[in-house]
Design a protein around this motif. Structure first.
Motif, PDB file in Angstrom:
ATOM      1  N   THR A 171      16.297  32.470   5.402  1.00  0.00           N
ATOM      2  CA  THR A 171      16.221  33.582   4.849  1.00  0.00           C
ATOM      3  C   THR A 171      15.039  33.297   3.591  1.00  0.00           C
ATOM      4  OG1 THR A 171      18.362  34.480   5.175  1.00  0.00           O
ATOM      5  CG2 THR A 171      17.145  35.200   3.333  1.00  0.00           C
ATOM      6  N   ALA A 172      14.114  33.927   3.922  1.00  0.00           N
ATOM      7  CA  ALA A 172      12.758  33.584   2.672  1.00  0.00           C
ATOM      8  C   ALA A 172      12.317  34.694   2.200  1.00  0.00           C
ATOM      9  CB  ALA A 172      11.868  32.780   3.627  1.00  0.00           C
ATOM     10  N   GLY A 173      11.835  34.827   1.013  1.00  0.00           N
ATOM     11  CA  GLY A 173      11.233  35.798   0.380  1.00  0.00           C
ATOM     12  C   GLY A 173       9.690  35.926   0.940  1.00  0.00           C
ATOM     13  N   THR A 174       9.133  35.022   1.658  1.00  0.00           N
ATOM     14  CA  THR A 174       7.779  35.001   2.328  1.00  0.00           C
ATOM     15  C   THR A 174       7.938  34.696   3.623  1.00  0.00           C
ATOM     16  OG1 THR A 174       6.965  33.162   1.033  1.00  0.00           O
ATOM     17  CG2 THR A 174       6.385  35.267   0.242  1.00  0.00           C
ATOM     18  N   ALA A 175       7.275  33.581   4.069  1.00  0.00           N
ATOM     19  CA  ALA A 175       6.988  33.158   5.295  1.00  0.00           C
ATOM     20  C   ALA A 175       8.061  32.174   5.785  1.00  0.00           C
ATOM     21  CB  ALA A 175       5.533  32.631   5.645  1.00  0.00           C
ATOM     22  N   ILE A 176       8.210  31.839   6.935  1.00  0.00           N
ATOM     23  CA  ILE A 176       9.311  30.747   7.599  1.00  0.00           C
ATOM     24  C   ILE A 176       8.295  30.305   8.603  1.00  0.00           C
ATOM     25  CG2 ILE A 176      11.560  30.363   8.946  1.00  0.00           C
ATOM     26  CD1 ILE A 176      12.715  32.873   7.556  1.00  0.00           C
ATOM     27  N   THR A 177       8.073  29.147   8.412  1.00  0.00           N
ATOM     28  CA  THR A 177       7.378  28.472   9.446  1.00  0.00           C
ATOM     29  C   THR A 177       7.845  26.894   9.642  1.00  0.00           C
ATOM     30  OG1 THR A 177       5.355  29.199   8.333  1.00  0.00           O
ATOM     31  CG2 THR A 177       4.749  27.525   9.907  1.00  0.00           C
ATOM     32  N   LEU A 178       8.421  26.865  11.146  1.00  0.00           N
ATOM     33  CA  LEU A 178       9.225  25.800  11.606  1.00  0.00           C
ATOM     34  C   LEU A 178       8.585  25.344  12.815  1.00  0.00           C
ATOM     35  CD1 LEU A 178      12.801  27.164  10.450  1.00  0.00           C
ATOM     36  CD2 LEU A 178      11.171  25.624   9.315  1.00  0.00           C
ATOM     37  N   ASN A 179       7.527  24.404  12.860  1.00  0.00           N
ATOM     38  CA  ASN A 179       6.687  24.114  13.924  1.00  0.00           C
ATOM     39  C   ASN A 179       7.042  22.668  14.413  1.00  0.00           C
ATOM     40  OD1 ASN A 179       6.201  26.982  14.520  1.00  0.00           O
ATOM     41  ND2 ASN A 179       4.420  26.866  13.412  1.00  0.00           N
ATOM     42  N   SER A 180       7.861  22.062  13.887  1.00  0.00           N
ATOM     43  CA  SER A 180       8.120  20.858  14.368  1.00  0.00           C
ATOM     44  C   SER A 180       9.223  20.647  15.578  1.00  0.00           C
ATOM     45  CB  SER A 180       8.931  20.012  13.241  1.00  0.00           C
ATOM     46  OG  SER A 180       8.158  19.604  12.026  1.00  0.00           O
ATOM     47  N   ALA A 181       9.436  19.527  16.080  1.00  0.00           N
ATOM     48  CA  ALA A 181      10.134  19.487  17.468  1.00  0.00           C
ATOM     49  C   ALA A 181      11.655  19.621  16.986  1.00  0.00           C
ATOM     50  CB  ALA A 181      10.045  17.993  18.110  1.00  0.00           C
ATOM     51  N   ASN A 182      11.819  20.998  16.700  1.00  0.00           N
ATOM     52  CA  ASN A 182      13.118  21.259  16.213  1.00  0.00           C
ATOM     53  C   ASN A 182      14.097  21.299  17.571  1.00  0.00           C
ATOM     54  OD1 ASN A 182      12.504  21.902  13.530  1.00  0.00           O
ATOM     55  ND2 ASN A 182      11.304  23.304  14.446  1.00  0.00           N
ATOM     56  N   THR A 183      15.529  21.131  17.222  1.00  0.00           N
ATOM     57  CA  THR A 183      16.559  21.156  18.486  1.00  0.00           C
ATOM     58  C   THR A 183      17.740  21.911  17.799  1.00  0.00           C
ATOM     59  OG1 THR A 183      17.413  18.987  17.940  1.00  0.00           O
ATOM     60  CG2 THR A 183      15.783  19.178  19.707  1.00  0.00           C
ATOM     61  N   VAL A 184      17.668  23.302  17.966  1.00  0.00           N
ATOM     62  CA  VAL A 184      18.824  24.182  17.511  1.00  0.00           C
ATOM     63  C   VAL A 184      18.878  25.221  18.594  1.00  0.00           C
ATOM     64  CG1 VAL A 184      18.033  24.067  15.016  1.00  0.00           C
ATOM     65  CG2 VAL A 184      17.185  26.064  16.465  1.00  0.00           C
TER      66      VAL A 184
END
Length: 336
Positions: free
Chosen positions: A152-165
């Motif tokens: 949850t963010a007031g502006t942008a959410i940028t998650l572009n690593s090698a995430n594993t969810v």
């Protein structure tokens, strides 16, 4: 001991402790290795770094104090140990990066940045969930691993690593971007306040919630299939790019769009079919299609309660009449 209090240790601190409560003010770079779990009472190291590791318990903030630091690293050891709780998030005011780990079992991570943005250096919640709240933006320099990621963010959410969810849900007033390498990804409720959503997953993407970008665009890329698992997509322009098919496993993709469809499937034969159920009227001029073999895939575009318009050109009226008769006789068209 019950409480450890450190005040004005400007040269920094490196302790191994067995305490219940922690109070730190005016310290330099600080590292605490706690044998059990710990309750945060006051932690303020200013522009310095703070590291807290527990070997056998959770890191809690029931007093709802705010950790003030540059770089923050929190690791909760022990089976099922957590960093914060759903009712009492770890409150932070950070000028640097966040590292948070609860890797042993289903220990969760709950972080609420009260002043500005979150920059994740790395989060590992094991089998547990992750909840990140930021006053402004959420970004990362390292990957996030866990079960359900809620951002949850007031502006942008940028998650572009090698995430594993395994699952993702987001609320923002800016663009949302997720790169993920877990197969499959459960895409739940996403709201962007009229901004864009971009999801790239190595594995299938199942839309299970209400994805709503309003006047913004939605782009979902999957190395396997894009599946309607009970969810909906509301968007301006919609881009779906699948290594397999789109809306072919289970029901058709349930969409409401006001712009163009950019649909790409790469599966062979029926595995690359495309099935879209659109709420609004649509015109074929809005469709940009790309399949592995155009002669070997079926593309179904249906309008739920609206009408579809076919736009094109013909050399003469006889050709148009033949085409219309064929449409009327087709099981895929009604009311021609």
């Amino acid at each position: 001991e019950d409480t450890l209090t450190i005040t004005n240790a400007s040269s920094g601190v490196d302790f191994t402790t067995g305490i219940n409560d922690l109070v730190i003010t005016g310290s330099g770079n600080t590292r605490i290795d706690e044998l059990n779990g710990i309750e945060l009472t006051t932690v303020n190291v200013g522009a310095n770094n703070f590291t807290l590791n527990t070997l056998g318990g959770s890191i809690l903030d029931t007093a709802q104090t705010t950790i003030v630091a540059k770089d923050l690293s929190l690791t909760a050891g022990g089976a099922g140990s957590a960093v914060g709780t759903s009712s009492d998030n770890i409150l932070t005011n950070l000028s640097g990066t966040l590292t948070a780990n609860a890797p042993n079992g289903a220990g969760d991570v709950f972080i609420h940045e009260t002043a500005g943005s979150i920059t994740v250096a790395g989060i590992n919640a094991g089998l547990g969930n992750i909840n990140l709240i930021a006053n402004t933006s959420i970004g990362e320099t390292g990957p996030i691993s866990g079960n359900l990621l809620t951002a949850t963010a007031g502006t942008a959410i940028t998650l572009n690593s090698a995430n594993t969810v395994n699952a993702f849900t987001a609320t923002s007033n800016g663009n949302v971007s997720l790169t993920n390498t877990a197969a499959p990804l459960d895409l739940r409720d996403v709201t962007t306040g009229g901004n864009n959503l971009t999801v790239n997953n190595t594995g299938s993407v199942g839309v299970t919630g209400a994805v709503n970008t309003g006047a913004g665009d939605t782009s979902i890329t999957s190395s396997v299939n894009i599946i309607n698992a009970g969810g909906t997509i509301t968007s301006k322009n919609l881009t779906l790019n699948a290594g397999g098919g789109i809306g072919t496993v289970g029901p058709a993709m349930d969409t409401t769009t006001t712009g163009n469809f950019n649909l790409t499937s790469n599966g062979a034969g029926a595995a690359g079919n495309i099935n879209i159920a659109e709420t609004n009227n649509f015109n074929t001029s809005q469709l940009n299609l790309n399949t592995a073999d155009p002669s070997d895939q079926i593309v179904v575009m249906s309008s739920n309660g609206g009408a579809g318009t076919i736009t094109g050109f013909a050399f003469d009226n006889q050709t148009i009449a033949t085409f219309m008769r064929n449409l009327a006789n087709s099981p895929y068209f009604e009311g021609v």
